[in-house]
Design an enzyme around this catalytic site. Sequence first.
Site, PDB file in Angstrom:
ATOM      1  N   GLU A 125       0.842  -1.206   0.000  1.00 24.44           N
ATOM      2  CA  GLU A 125       0.000   0.000   0.000  1.00 24.44           C
ATOM      3  C   GLU A 125       0.874   1.253   0.000  1.00 24.44           C
ATOM      4  O   GLU A 125       1.889   1.305   0.682  1.00 24.44           O
ATOM      5  CB  GLU A 125      -0.843  -0.023   1.291  1.00 24.44           C
ATOM      6  CG  GLU A 125      -1.777   1.163   1.462  1.00 24.44           C
ATOM      7  CD  GLU A 125      -2.609   1.052   2.751  1.00 24.44           C
ATOM      8  OE1 GLU A 125      -2.213   0.286   3.656  1.00 24.44           O
ATOM      9  OE2 GLU A 125      -3.652   1.729   2.830  1.00 24.44           O
ATOM     10  N   LYS A 150      -9.243   2.618  -2.458  1.00 25.84           N
ATOM     11  CA  LYS A 150      -9.513   1.908  -1.201  1.00 25.84           C
ATOM     12  C   LYS A 150     -10.926   2.210  -0.714  1.00 25.84           C
ATOM     13  O   LYS A 150     -11.364   3.357  -0.738  1.00 25.84           O
ATOM     14  CB  LYS A 150      -8.480   2.343  -0.166  1.00 25.84           C
ATOM     15  CG  LYS A 150      -8.480   1.536   1.127  1.00 25.84           C
ATOM     16  CD  LYS A 150      -7.299   1.974   2.013  1.00 25.84           C
ATOM     17  CE  LYS A 150      -7.147   1.153   3.263  1.00 25.84           C
ATOM     18  NZ  LYS A 150      -5.939   1.543   4.037  1.00 25.84           N
ATOM     19  N   CYS A 165      -5.301  -3.121   1.867  1.00 21.60           N
ATOM     20  CA  CYS A 165      -5.197  -3.250   3.331  1.00 21.60           C
ATOM     21  C   CYS A 165      -6.546  -3.466   4.033  1.00 21.60           C
ATOM     22  O   CYS A 165      -7.127  -4.539   3.931  1.00 21.60           O
ATOM     23  CB  CYS A 165      -4.444  -2.047   3.888  1.00 21.60           C
ATOM     24  SG  CYS A 165      -3.504  -2.453   5.404  1.00 21.60           S
TER      25      CYS A 165
END
Lengths: 543, 543
Positions: free
Chosen positions: A46, A114, A150
């Site tokens: 990330e 994300k 993540c």
Amino acid sequence: MSEQLTVVMAQINPVVGDIDGNVDLIIDSARRAKSEQQADIVVFPEMTLTGYPPEDLLFREALYEQVKKALSSICEQVQDVVLVLGYPMMDELGERFNMAAWIENGQIQASYIKQNLPNYSVFDEKRYFAASEQPCVVEYKGVRFGLLICEDIWKPSPASQSVKAGADILLSLNASPFSQEKHQDRIQVVNRRVSEVKRPVIYVNQVGGQDELVFDGGSFATCAEGDVQVQGGEFGSELIPVQVLKQADSVVILPGEKQPLYQDEARIYQALVTGVKDYVEKNGFGGVVLGLSGGIDSALTLALAVDALGADKVEAVMMPFRYTADISIEDAEKEANTLGVKYHSIPIESVYAASESALADRFQGYEEDVTEENMQARIRGMLLMSISNKTHKLVLATSNKSEVAVGYSTLYGDMVGGFSPLKDVPKTWVYRLAVYRNRDGEVIPERVITRAPSAELRPDQKDQDSLPDYEVLDNVIQAFVEEDKSPAQIVEAFGYDEAEVRRVVGMITRNEYKRRQAAPGVKISPRAFGRDRRYPITSRYSE
Amino acid sequence: MSEQLTVVMAQINPVVGDIDGNVDLIIDSARRAKSEQQADIVVFPEMTLTGYPPEDLLFREALYEQVKKALSSICEQVQDVVLVLGYPMMDELGERFNMAAWIENGQIQASYIKQNLPNYSVFDEKRYFAASEQPCVVEYKGVRFGLLICEDIWKPSPASQSVKAGADILLSLNASPFSQEKHQDRIQVVNRRVSEVKRPVIYVNQVGGQDELVFDGGSFATCAEGDVQVQGGEFGSELIPVQVLKQADSVVILPGEKQPLYQDEARIYQALVTGVKDYVEKNGFGGVVLGLSGGIDSALTLALAVDALGADKVEAVMMPFRYTADISIEDAEKEANTLGVKYHSIPIESVYAASESALADRFQGYEEDVTEENMQARIRGMLLMSISNKTHKLVLATSNKSEVAVGYSTLYGDMVGGFSPLKDVPKTWVYRLAVYRNRDGEVIPERVITRAPSAELRPDQKDQDSLPDYEVLDNVIQAFVEEDKSPAQIVEAFGYDEAEVRRVVGMITRNEYKRRQAAPGVKISPRAFGRDRRYPITSRYSE
């Protein structure tokens, strides 16, 4: 027809804000993965380009210009292998996103935003980013890869959405910081996702220290049944190949190398070494200096420093006073010699005497009290800082979590330092780590481990004169600080004396002001002091 | 038929975590508002019961039990007047909400959940709370009151939604921290809402200091045309009555008392006084001690301390050394005498000499450098902390924002202290505030204001030997720190020398480690160092 692809997990150690340096690292990793491992696809952690967490650097517009240039440069320089990497992006409206790009043939073929933004513990992502609700699935040589970043994998929706959009396999880019049980947590949560979506997962994590955080890597790949097929190592930079096989009706991950994982003391020790090493090196210090007292905290800190940096980068200073036991001096010298570090002794008697005289008028009519103890600690702090200033070495503070919790340390005294390796290590674990460090021979003198702990700030002082047994203390701290248990719940759980529990909790509460001025240290617990635990100083709350 | 109601804005100063104390304050305010002002309704600030911001205290389950008990106790004790107050709530699923309750006849008749959760600047509300999307409108004596909490009024939707649900008038509960132009911002934003929804607004804010924040009150009520009809004072606790008249087709606020507002220097000065006073008193210190150098920062800090606490609670210590000018000693003594504070002089020559000797061996072969300057500052810090320990007085640090920005201060030296009043005050504003403080006669000796600033850590040292002019420096700091301007943009905006701008920016960036260990101070700017600006220490970012 079955196609086999090599996906390389690029478990790298980027530096926050060092976009040019991180570009070099990415390109170098990609080239090595291609040439040495015949990579088809290289997956990075990330926010690869900026490192993680960049914190309020994300508010700087120029950062996004630099990221754009970095992406162009990567696209230009790497065209023979697919790259999947992370970075922040800002749109025309000024909204910011935590992104991942699929770079193929020198172009960003697809990008993903994300969806789950963590805003708990040390994370503040809702301070910076807006979330998306779109999956991103990319087909490459017949395999459809779903991208996740993540926190996305910690909840069901992004993975199942990606699979609904056709993903055969999930690529998860992470900057997941270390704490004691975190690797097991990750494996568990990925297993949960896998059981929901029946797809293999490739989980790539970064390594390295960043202020209070250590990233432990431990990148892994699981098959659709949840078994770990490939396991990368912990704490070190690595390129870890994963073989992905496209079959008639599914995509599978072939069994590959499974590196052993650290356990227990070894894992914590390695986390601390990584944190110290990266804090010192990424901040450009030539070495460290620390006060060696003959006690166990400074003894362990010294061993850590040597393991992190090498003996030639470490200096130890004994600063004896009238209350320093002979055995403290002997043991300090012995350890310094065993480890081969620069060592010298600076007695503080004369500075103390001068300070006492200077204050004599003002202190007339007052009894001797803790002031004089703190003076000794502060004189030592001042001398250490002077050596630091003169030699450009970073001072390592030696307080452990138990002391930091209850304020059993002197502000501007033994709390002096740029980094505090044991800040999140309870005293009981300091002992365990010391024993662990001695596993192949005595480095920390046995007597340092076995004698009763003392700050040696007055005659015959012992820590347990003013604190409960460390086992009791550490249980109370863990329950109160890490688990938010009330004093009543703690008494019930452990059967400890209620007044004692309340006394400890009172000390923890009262000493927030000291912690606010403490040096950063490596988070190893589920809740460390620092950004992870944000308490008001001014507070009359009690339970 | 027209009904007239008295709504009292309870501009109070709760203490974070002091739920019992805050209950007493609420009940006392309610009774006074009822008996002295014939209140029908008393409106309190956001999170009245816990104070604001409680930070991670919100993670403690026991807090919610205490809040429930507090609500019951209030319901039981106040039944003759309506109360509208704020508090946190946790539901069965463990989700937390920032709430407001309408308490009538000893019962919670309605409650509202905050919709807009600020998660920027000093705010972390998404760390704690879940948001709602429901309005809450309560009818009382024919008037329909719409409830809003703080950030809700900064965006159009909650107000318009409330009006769609029938609200005649909006009650806004706030914990809105001070910064220089904040009051004007609030008036403007309320005006914008009023122009959208054509309803009067009653805006209640808390007062008082809480760690780095000061709440300035300034509660006000505007009519549906946007004019302020009632204006409360700033910084002080007050019960401010607002007359609400129900007419045939609308609800209006009658013109009432409009208190004058502080301007410019007076406003900042008052914010600082409030911050110092509440930090000292809420944390239970009997007084403060500070190092008086003869320079302007400590001179202003001393005046602030006296204005906040009274001369009898303030002690000033001059700690001269060989580089201290005679006029510094004269001016320090003069100001201390003018203000009537306890004053004494502790020369540091002998402690310095002892320290120098102690380090002589280790420093052999090294030139004299900044180390020796820092030693002087650290000896002073150690002496001040000793006085603090002995007398239980809080040390006030005297660094200003310009110094804090570029690291022109010694860690564990002049940065020593539990509170740092000028931390967010640029040097140019230190001068303005000093002149302001002298408006009714010389308190800070004129010479302190007019002489060239110097740290007096080496012979003939002047700040401007190593720093740009403070006017230049402060412009660069404001542009870089508060406005996120890049060096190139700063050069373009001001026409400053590029190398000089880059040098300053480099200093700001490099000194994050010092700031991380600095004492808290009062936020007065749009972006203060501290929780308001979260930069990594380890960073290689540059623009």
